[in-house]
Motif scaffolding. Structure first.
Motif, PDB file in Angstrom:
ATOM      1  N   LEU A 234     -21.922 -25.393   8.679  1.00  0.00           N
ATOM      2  CA  LEU A 234     -22.631 -25.607  10.146  1.00  0.00           C
ATOM      3  C   LEU A 234     -23.958 -26.280   9.937  1.00  0.00           C
ATOM      4  O   LEU A 234     -24.438 -27.006  10.736  1.00  0.00           O
ATOM      5  N   THR A 235     -24.703 -26.090   8.707  1.00  0.00           N
ATOM      6  CA  THR A 235     -26.059 -26.509   8.633  1.00  0.00           C
ATOM      7  C   THR A 235     -25.825 -27.677   7.571  1.00  0.00           C
ATOM      8  O   THR A 235     -26.794 -28.282   7.262  1.00  0.00           O
ATOM      9  N   GLY A 236     -24.664 -28.153   7.277  1.00  0.00           N
ATOM     10  CA  GLY A 236     -24.728 -29.553   6.620  1.00  0.00           C
ATOM     11  C   GLY A 236     -24.502 -29.627   5.262  1.00  0.00           C
ATOM     12  O   GLY A 236     -24.711 -30.586   4.403  1.00  0.00           O
ATOM     13  N   GLY A 237     -24.259 -28.441   4.769  1.00  0.00           N
ATOM     14  CA  GLY A 237     -24.277 -28.263   3.108  1.00  0.00           C
ATOM     15  C   GLY A 237     -25.719 -28.610   2.521  1.00  0.00           C
ATOM     16  O   GLY A 237     -26.688 -28.087   2.788  1.00  0.00           O
TER      17      GLY A 237
ATOM     18  N   LYS B 297     -15.290 -33.540   5.424  1.00  0.00           N
ATOM     19  CA  LYS B 297     -14.839 -33.385   3.991  1.00  0.00           C
ATOM     20  C   LYS B 297     -15.430 -32.091   3.666  1.00  0.00           C
ATOM     21  O   LYS B 297     -15.188 -31.281   2.824  1.00  0.00           O
ATOM     22  N   LEU B 298     -16.828 -31.558   4.251  1.00  0.00           N
ATOM     23  CA  LEU B 298     -17.411 -30.420   3.686  1.00  0.00           C
ATOM     24  C   LEU B 298     -16.577 -29.252   4.248  1.00  0.00           C
ATOM     25  O   LEU B 298     -16.578 -28.227   3.627  1.00  0.00           O
TER      26      LEU B 298
ATOM     27  N   PHE C  67     -13.205 -24.639   3.076  1.00  0.00           N
ATOM     28  CA  PHE C  67     -11.963 -23.812   3.490  1.00  0.00           C
ATOM     29  C   PHE C  67     -10.945 -23.513   2.386  1.00  0.00           C
ATOM     30  O   PHE C  67     -10.510 -22.496   1.912  1.00  0.00           O
ATOM     31  N   MET C  68     -11.002 -24.887   1.332  1.00  0.00           N
ATOM     32  CA  MET C  68     -10.175 -24.709   0.003  1.00  0.00           C
ATOM     33  C   MET C  68     -10.758 -23.653  -0.893  1.00  0.00           C
ATOM     34  O   MET C  68      -9.947 -23.101  -1.624  1.00  0.00           O
TER      35      MET C  68
END
Length: 774
Positions: free
Chosen positions: A725-728, A743-744, A749-750
């Motif tokens: 949510l914060t953009g990584g 992509k993030l 998730f994975m």
């Protein structure tokens, strides 16, 4: 005459009256709720005010939102009866005493406007008795509207009119109840108990009598007279506990005093000493100290059942019910099962179906009315005549005749025929004239089931299908168990987009099922995880992202039309639609954190986009992200469509349909309204709060953890959600594209999928249906 209902008055703030008032308010219509002045205290409106206060705390909630409660104006019948003059419909829901009702009607007649409908919620007093002594004008405006409890959740409304009732007044009430209040109206004759309660009470009485006579346990009886018959799994004893054991003597007294002496109910109406003892000692079912079943809190909440022979409680056991075809809805196999199972099933089914068949046309005009009443009023999977079709009308008639019992004329009329058939793509029913007639839906009612009778799917695989629902609109339907989403659903979406683009104007995502979608197929995902096929899991995540974005940017409008449960991936597909037309009973949310994961099909970005565009949302990157984090990390699910708007799962201009049968039609109209000048949305870019925002979200989560409201692993999952949510690693000054955020989301998730504690949560959810708090 005013044919629009703009304001309603409900008199009687008991459970039913208050619930009816709440449903009027849920429809967005102002309602006045009146009751008597209490004997004690200074607050003359205390009874009505207390009813509203209780409903705001009740679960399941009578109000769909707190805002609805503000539409209820409270008062008393001594000081505020003049408010009736402001109303277009007055609903009387006072105690079932004729003298009290008639006294109230005399007062109403003095204050109401001509053409204002007055109806009674009675189910025991004939209409002719209610209006005795009233003027012709009052009789023209009077009818019976019998709601079922709880009024928000039970869809049936039985309407009874008298010979003097003005058809225009009745039509006005019916239209409002249908469209605004979400009721399915069944027209009943002015006979005792009308349709549903007359048959339902007979069915319950037969079930109680036969269980006592045959020496069955309550568990055995309910295992036979529950799911195998297509009725709620409570069975008969569980149902009596639910509605209240103390209600049964009142229903029995009412029917025995008003039904003809030769009515079959008179023969089976019996009092049971054990039931009388339960009532006298306060064991009235779930609302009392217990009933035929109870939780013994002195023994660690042990589940107990009442021994019908001794009258004592013992530990509840698992009764062995029918097996094979008899357990799967084959009623012939059920009643022919040897031993107690078949005998008990026949005692209930044979008697109930024969009784129901004898009530056409005296209590109901046709078989459809009887079936609708029992399906909607008692939650039966099939109505009595649909059950007779399964059993065989001739079989039922012959078996009744062999036992020396009366055979209803309608069974002889049917003979070897069925009461329902499909002809030329239309469902038809057998009329009393011996001919078949089309089942006619009210204007504005559209069911996918009807469309399927007359056409085949445009596309279909094991988990989804695409249908032509007319006027240039296609319909995407999920078809798996609980409408769970898997690779086949995503594959069909990808195939559908070019087909719809070439041949249709718009697409609706809808199905007739009780649940729109329970989200991703966790069983398939877990299987892939257990064999370390992480590539297949990532393929499913990427495929879902691609399919959902394909719908979002398709060259035609897409409208989501959910009803019931729409969680996880089922919520995410809605977030990608151009608009939503939701059934009022929508329970939606992004619940992935509850199983140790995060939304993986684009839901994070779509929620941020909605939050930052929401009215009253403060500007800047942090407020929208914090709002989404709070909702998603706690796996919060809306308790209505109105609440879903408050939670931002629905936009302010998304529509809400009160009547479930009108949802597809309304969604189709919304889709068509978007066609002219339609252009797909532009891909958003996000300014996200970066590492500083990530720290702030984690600090908020730590507060929950310290108060014992979040587990250790909740902190791991919420941290992963905060990362997305914060953009990584994005800086506050950076913009993050939609594709970068996807992509993030996918990478995060994975990472969680490989965590043993996430796997444990998924396994626990599949095994128990409940989240694991690890």
């Amino acid at each position: 005459m005013n044919d629009i209902i703009r304001k309603v008055c409900v008199i009687g703030a008991g459970t039913m009256g208050a619930g009816i008032a709440a449903q009027v308010a849920n429809a967005g219509v102002p309602v006045v709720l009146l009751d008597i002045v209490p004997k004690d205290g200074e607050n003359r409106n205390a009874i009505a005010e207390g009813a509203v206060a209780r409903m705001l705390k009740t679960e399941p909630a009578p109000f769909m939102s707190k805002a609805a409660a503000k539409l209820v104006e409270t008062g008393n019948i001594e000081d505020h009866l003049d408010k009736v003059a402001e109303c277009d419909w007055v609903i009387e829901a006072v105690i079932e005493r004729l003298d009290i009702k008639q006294g109230l009607y005399a007062k109403l007649e003095a204050v109401k406007r001509e053409g204002t409908a007055v109806s009674s919620n009675t189910s025991t007093i004939p209409l002719a008795h209610l209006v005795e002594g009233r003027s012709d004008g009052f009789k023209r405006d009077f009818l019976i509207t019998h709601f079922f409890n709880p009024p928000r959740y039970m869809r049936l409304l039985e309407i009874v009119t008298g010979p003097a009732t003005d058809a225009a007044v009745a039509d006005k009430v019916e239209r409002f109840a249908d469209v605004a209040m979400g009721k399915t109206v069944v027209h009943a004759k002015d006979t005792p108990g009308f349709i549903a309660n007359r048959i339902g009470t007979y069915w319950i009485q037969l079930g109680l009598n036969a269980a006592f006579d045959m020496g069955l346990t309550v568990e055995q009886a309910d295992a036979i007279a529950g799911k195998p018959m297509g009725v709620p799994k409570t069975g008969i004893f569980g149902l009596v506990d639910l509605v209240g054991i103390d209600l049964m003597p009142h229903l029995q007294a009412s029917l025995t005093s008003t039904l003809p002496k030769d009515d079959p109910y008179q023969e089976i109406a019996r009092s049971h000493p054990l039931i009388e003892k339960l009532i006298s000692e306060g064991f009235t079912g779930r609302k009392g100290k217990g009933g035929f079943y109870r939780l013994n809190r002195d023994m660690g909440r042990r589940k107990e059942a009442l021994d019908l022979a001794t009258g004592e409680y013992r530990e509840k056991t698992s009764a062995r019910g029918p097996s094979g075809r008899a357990a799967k809805g084959d009623l012939r196999a059920l009643v022919e099962t040897r031993g107690a199972v078949g005998e008990y099933a026949w005692a209930i089914l044979g008697g109930t179906l024969a009784y129901a068949a004898a009530l056409v046309p005296s209590a109901a005009a046709d078989v459809v009315a009887v079936d609708d009443a029992m399906k909607l009023g008692y939650n039966w999977k099939s109505g009595p005549f649909e059950m007779i079709d399964t059993l065989g009308a001739q079989y039922l008639a012959e078996r009744l005749e062999a036992e020396g019992k009366p055979v209803p004329e309608i069974l002889r009329l049917a003979g070897e025929r069925t009461f329902y058939r499909i002809e030329d793509g239309k469902r038809q029913f057998l009329g009393l004239d011996g001919e078949y007639h089309d089942v006619v839906r009210p204007e504005g009612v559209l069911r996918l089931a009807d469309i399927k009778l007359a056409s085949g799917p445009l596309l279909k695989n094991g988990s989804a299908a695409l249908w032509d629902v007319g006027d240039g609109v296609a319909c995407l339907e999920f078809t798996g168990k609980m409408n769970a989403l898997d690779g086949d659903v995503m594959k069909l979406i990808v195939e559908a987009i070019p087909l719809v683009s070439a041949r249709f104007k718009a697409l609706v995502v809808y199905n007739d099922a009780d649940s729109f979608s329970a989200g991703a197929n966790l069983g398939l995902a877990l299987f892939a995880i257990n064999i370390a096929a992480y590539g297949e899991v990532e393929k499913l995540v990427a495929g879902g992202q691609m399919a959902y974005k394909g719908l979002k940017y398709a060259p035609f409008p897409v409208v989501g039309a959910p009803a019931g449960l729409a969680v996880g991936g089922g919520c995410e597909i809605l977030l990608h639609c151009d608009a939503i037309q939701a059934h009022a009973e929508l329970y939606t949310g992004l619940v992935e954190c509850g199983v140790g994961l995060i939304p993986g099909w684009g839901g994070n970005g779509e929620m941020i986009d909605r939050a930052r565009k929401a009215p009253m949302m403060p500007k800047g990157p942090m407020p929208a992200v914090a709002k989404v984090f709070e909702t998603v990390s706690t796996a919060t699910v809306s308790k209505s469509a109105a609440q879903a708007k408050e939670m931002l799962f629905l936009r302010p201009d998304d529509g809400i349909t009160m009547n479930r049968d009108r949802l597809l039609h309304d969604a189709k109209q919304k889709a068509l309204s978007l066609v002219e000048g339609y252009a797909p949305p532009e891909a958003p870019e996000f300014r996200l709060p970066g590492e500083g925002g990530h720290v702030a979200l984690n600090m908020a989560a730590q507060g929950f953890h310290k108060r014992g409201m979040a587990t250790d692993y909740d902190m791991v999952v919420s941290d992963a959600l905060a990362t997305v949510l914060t953009g990584g690693e994005a800086d506050l000054v950076d913009t993050v594209s939609e594709q970068e955020l996807l992509k993030l989301e996918r990478e995060t998730f994975m990472r969680l999928v490989r965590e043993p504690r996430s796997i444990a949560r998924v396994e626990h959810m599949l095994e128990t249906g409940k989240p694991l708090r690890n």
